[in-house]
Enzyme design. Structure first.
Site, PDB file in Angstrom:
ATOM      1  N   ARG A  84     -35.095  42.658 -35.302  1.00 44.94           N
ATOM      2  CA  ARG A  84     -35.428  44.071 -35.131  1.00 44.94           C
ATOM      3  C   ARG A  84     -34.701  44.659 -33.916  1.00 44.94           C
ATOM      4  O   ARG A  84     -35.299  44.893 -32.865  1.00 44.94           O
ATOM      5  CB  ARG A  84     -36.941  44.225 -34.974  1.00 44.94           C
ATOM      6  CG  ARG A  84     -37.755  43.588 -36.087  1.00 44.94           C
ATOM      7  CD  ARG A  84     -39.220  44.018 -36.045  1.00 44.94           C
ATOM      8  NE  ARG A  84     -39.865  43.794 -34.770  1.00 44.94           N
ATOM      9  CZ  ARG A  84     -40.493  42.668 -34.413  1.00 44.94           C
ATOM     10  NH1 ARG A  84     -40.526  41.631 -35.238  1.00 44.94           N
ATOM     11  NH2 ARG A  84     -41.070  42.575 -33.235  1.00 44.94           N
ATOM     12  N   CYS A 122     -34.120  71.085 -11.901  1.00 48.65           N
ATOM     13  CA  CYS A 122     -35.118  72.037 -12.390  1.00 48.65           C
ATOM     14  C   CYS A 122     -35.434  71.758 -13.860  1.00 48.65           C
ATOM     15  O   CYS A 122     -34.819  70.890 -14.493  1.00 48.65           O
ATOM     16  CB  CYS A 122     -34.614  73.466 -12.226  1.00 48.65           C
ATOM     17  SG  CYS A 122     -34.065  73.883 -10.571  1.00 48.65           S
ATOM     18  N   MET A 123     -36.366  72.504 -14.417  1.00 52.89           N
ATOM     19  CA  MET A 123     -36.736  72.297 -15.814  1.00 52.89           C
ATOM     20  C   MET A 123     -35.565  72.525 -16.754  1.00 52.89           C
ATOM     21  O   MET A 123     -35.378  71.776 -17.724  1.00 52.89           O
ATOM     22  CB  MET A 123     -37.898  73.221 -16.196  1.00 52.89           C
ATOM     23  CG  MET A 123     -38.406  73.002 -17.612  1.00 52.89           C
ATOM     24  SD  MET A 123     -39.736  74.120 -18.086  1.00 52.89           S
ATOM     25  CE  MET A 123     -41.074  73.555 -17.033  1.00 52.89           C
ATOM     26  N   ASP A 124     -34.731  73.537 -16.467  1.00 51.53           N
ATOM     27  CA  ASP A 124     -33.690  73.935 -17.406  1.00 51.53           C
ATOM     28  C   ASP A 124     -32.290  73.958 -16.801  1.00 51.53           C
ATOM     29  O   ASP A 124     -31.323  74.208 -17.528  1.00 51.53           O
ATOM     30  CB  ASP A 124     -33.985  75.341 -17.951  1.00 51.53           C
ATOM     31  CG  ASP A 124     -35.424  75.488 -18.379  1.00 51.53           C
ATOM     32  OD1 ASP A 124     -35.839  74.763 -19.291  1.00 51.53           O
ATOM     33  OD2 ASP A 124     -36.149  76.303 -17.771  1.00 51.53           O
ATOM     34  N   TYR A 175     -35.717  73.870  -5.649  1.00 54.47           N
ATOM     35  CA  TYR A 175     -37.113  73.807  -5.229  1.00 54.47           C
ATOM     36  C   TYR A 175     -37.311  72.832  -4.061  1.00 54.47           C
ATOM     37  O   TYR A 175     -36.689  71.768  -4.018  1.00 54.47           O
ATOM     38  CB  TYR A 175     -37.998  73.338  -6.390  1.00 54.47           C
ATOM     39  CG  TYR A 175     -38.135  74.325  -7.520  1.00 54.47           C
ATOM     40  CD1 TYR A 175     -38.821  75.523  -7.344  1.00 54.47           C
ATOM     41  CD2 TYR A 175     -37.597  74.041  -8.770  1.00 54.47           C
ATOM     42  CE1 TYR A 175     -38.966  76.419  -8.392  1.00 54.47           C
ATOM     43  CE2 TYR A 175     -37.733  74.927  -9.831  1.00 54.47           C
ATOM     44  CZ  TYR A 175     -38.418  76.120  -9.629  1.00 54.47           C
ATOM     45  OH  TYR A 175     -38.559  77.007 -10.669  1.00 54.47           O
ATOM     46  N   LYS A 214     -37.410  54.632 -34.043  1.00 54.38           N
ATOM     47  CA  LYS A 214     -38.567  55.318 -33.473  1.00 54.38           C
ATOM     48  C   LYS A 214     -38.127  56.155 -32.277  1.00 54.38           C
ATOM     49  O   LYS A 214     -36.998  56.028 -31.798  1.00 54.38           O
ATOM     50  CB  LYS A 214     -39.628  54.298 -33.045  1.00 54.38           C
ATOM     51  CG  LYS A 214     -39.151  53.304 -32.011  1.00 54.38           C
ATOM     52  CD  LYS A 214     -40.234  52.317 -31.645  1.00 54.38           C
ATOM     53  CE  LYS A 214     -39.725  51.342 -30.572  1.00 54.38           C
ATOM     54  NZ  LYS A 214     -40.802  50.498 -30.044  1.00 54.38           N
ATOM     55  N   HIS A 255     -44.292  40.261 -31.327  1.00 56.78           N
ATOM     56  CA  HIS A 255     -43.391  40.929 -30.379  1.00 56.78           C
ATOM     57  C   HIS A 255     -43.387  40.164 -29.064  1.00 56.78           C
ATOM     58  O   HIS A 255     -44.441  39.772 -28.558  1.00 56.78           O
ATOM     59  CB  HIS A 255     -43.840  42.373 -30.152  1.00 56.78           C
ATOM     60  CG  HIS A 255     -42.821  43.204 -29.426  1.00 56.78           C
ATOM     61  ND1 HIS A 255     -41.574  43.459 -29.942  1.00 56.78           N
ATOM     62  CD2 HIS A 255     -42.854  43.824 -28.221  1.00 56.78           C
ATOM     63  CE1 HIS A 255     -40.882  44.217 -29.096  1.00 56.78           C
ATOM     64  NE2 HIS A 255     -41.642  44.433 -28.039  1.00 56.78           N
ATOM     65  N   ARG A 276     -51.035  43.231 -27.065  1.00 59.15           N
ATOM     66  CA  ARG A 276     -51.093  44.602 -27.583  1.00 59.15           C
ATOM     67  C   ARG A 276     -51.819  44.572 -28.921  1.00 59.15           C
ATOM     68  O   ARG A 276     -53.031  44.460 -28.947  1.00 59.15           O
ATOM     69  CB  ARG A 276     -49.665  45.171 -27.667  1.00 59.15           C
ATOM     70  CG  ARG A 276     -49.591  46.679 -27.748  1.00 59.15           C
ATOM     71  CD  ARG A 276     -48.203  47.196 -27.426  1.00 59.15           C
ATOM     72  NE  ARG A 276     -47.153  46.675 -28.303  1.00 59.15           N
ATOM     73  CZ  ARG A 276     -45.864  46.973 -28.158  1.00 59.15           C
ATOM     74  NH1 ARG A 276     -45.469  47.758 -27.173  1.00 59.15           N
ATOM     75  NH2 ARG A 276     -44.972  46.463 -28.981  1.00 59.15           N
TER      76      ARG A 276
END
Length: 385
Positions: A225, A323-325, A276, A36, A166, A137
């Site tokens: 698992r 930063c983002m990139d 930033y 997953k 779980h 859950r």
């Protein structure tokens, strides 16, 4: 064209981890590898293919779409859906042979109706009954397991193929939490007996995640698992050192390396700020290497300050906010060891040239290796090494 920011999947390390797990559990215990969240950030299809090649019995996903992606890429192994799905998604379960967790009369009835509308013959579609033993859950309570198994098996097109629960704190080694895990296990066994008392076979019974698999072998039952240990990391307090103290010498190897390249080197005078918010400024002349990786790739903003990267076998600190990139690395003044286009390794196994692991980044960010790995975005191409 391959972007220079990429991740390498060390095939031999993944195979080693699966082999370690296989050798640790009894021969008749099935293995369900969690793929997953895009294979914990490793690419679900690639990891599923390698897991299937290495004889795992089941693959676990968290959404119907994750299961469909595997089927469309040729995966034949059993697929177990660990999260609940909606009525609109149910026909895809049948079409792509994805085994769901199910519980509660309303959900069972809804899935039964969907199955009646899909199948024209006497086929029985396998489902697993989810049992809540203390995770809080999804799942029925153990006292209701027999009743809900009856709802499943009395359906025209459904059959009980297994039962799952779980553990909430199996990754803790404190006596209190280990006691809680044992109480959960005992409650799960009560649920199994409840089903049997109603005259039904419970099918494949499974409760062990990575931590319980390693720390509580008496709880393996029919299927384990493994998630994080498949990818080379120990689950929180159930560390390599702790396991060795118990006489368990399972040796895991990190599977993924996150890499990029130096794309610019700039000279900064004393007192110049970086990134930033101007959270960091040079206290002396230095050179800053620019690398094209940021929080949109999964290099979380909170990793700086503290993050160091490896360039040609040496550690260099990331400066200022990520930063983002992009982010900026302090390489020191007139450093002849760092050149334009040099490889930069963020984390990974030793053989990648990494000097940090996902655990090291997790410690900086006050999180766990799971989040570090699953944060790696899909725009970071994963390549088998």
């Amino acid at each position: 064209m391959i972007r220079c920011t990429k991740a390498f999947i060390y095939k031999e390390n993944l195979e080693n981890n699966i082999k370690q797990i296989r050798n640790f559990v009894k021969p008749n215990v099935k293995i369900c590898v969690a793929v997953k969240a895009d294979g914990y950030g490793h690419n679900a299809v690639l990891t599923a293919q390698l897991a299937e090649e290495n004889g795992v019995d089941y693959l676990a996903v968290a959404s119907v779409n994750e299961g469909i992606e595997l089927r469309k890429n040729g995966i034949k192994a059993n697929i177990l859906l660990l999260s609940l799905c909606t009525p609109l998604e149910m026909p895809d379960l049948f079409q792509y042979s994805i085994t769901p967790l199910i519980f509660a009369e309303e959900n069972i009835s809804c899935l039964s109706t969907a199955a009646d509308n899909y199948f024209n013959n006497n086929d029985k579609f396998p489902v697993f009954l989810a049992v809540d033993t203390g995770m809080g859950r999804v799942g029925c309570y153990s006292c209701d397991a027999g009743k809900e198994a009856a709802l499943i098996n009395n359906s025209k097109h459904l059959k009980l193929a297994g039962m799952c629960t779980h553990f909430a704190v199996s990754d803790s080694v404190s006596p209190e939490n280990q006691k809680y895990t044992k109480l959960q296990f005992e409650d799960f066994k009560k649920a199994i007996e409840n089903v049997k008392s109603m005259g039904f076979e419970p099918g494949i019974c499974s409760c062990c995640n990575s931590a319980a698999l390693l720390n509580n072998p008496e709880m393996h039952l029919d299927m384990v698992r493994p998630g994080i240990i498949t990818y080379g990391y120990y689950p929180d307090e159930v560390s390599e050192e702790y396991l060795k103290s118990k006489g368990c010498n399972i040796k895991l190897k990190p599977v993924l390396s996150l890499e990029t390249q130096v794309v610019a080197i700039r000279h900064f005078e004393k007192g110049k700020s970086v990134s930033y918010g101007r959270t960091w400024s040079t206290d002396e002349e230095t050179d800053i290497a620019i690398i094209p990786i940021g929080y949109a790739d999964g290099l979380l903003r909170r990793f700086s300050p503290g993050l160091v990267v490896s360039i040609n076998g040496k550690k260099y600190p990331v400066r200022g906010r990520i930063c983002m990139d992009q982010c900026m690395v302090d390489i020191g003044k007139d450093n002849k060891d760092v050149k334009l286009w040099d490889k930069v390794v963020i984390f990974g196994p030793e053989e990648s040239g990494a000097l940090c692991t996902a655990d090291d980044l997790a410690a900086i960010g006050n999180t766990i290796s799971y989040e570090v790995l699953t944060s790696i975005s899909k725009r970071v191409e994963k390549i088998i090494h």
